[in-house]
Scaffold this motif. Structure first.
Motif: not given
Length: 84
Positions: A19-20, A49-51, A8-15
């Motif tokens: 799309l928070p 995914g996003f909030k 698995t490769a995953s990334v979080k993009l908080p900036g």
């Protein structure tokens, strides 16, 4: 039984302000019998995914390519969650 070898490769993009909580992941699976060496096939999975305020949104995709078991299957779906 079944052996599921995966990566698995995953990334979080908080900036990303639009799309928070934006995050994404891609997973590759290789399925084999635990005895006898039968190759059951492989699968690619992806999710984003996003909030949006109190609503969590999860978009998923799966694509299974059968070898000696089952049939090729492709699925897409959206999941929503609400936080009280």
């Amino acid at each position: 039984g079944l052996n599921d070898y995966y990566a698995t490769a995953s990334v979080k993009l908080p900036g990303v302000k639009l799309l928070p909580g934006l995050n994404a992941a891609v997973t590759y699976h290789k399925f084999e019998a635990d005895t006898g060496g039968a190759n059951y096939g492989s699968e690619w999975d992806a999710k984003i995914g996003f909030k949006l305020s109190k609503v969590g949104v999860l978009i998923k995709y799966a694509n299974y390519k059968a070898k000696s078991l089952g049939t090729d299957t492709e699925k897409h779906w959206v999941q929503l969650g609400y936080k009280f």
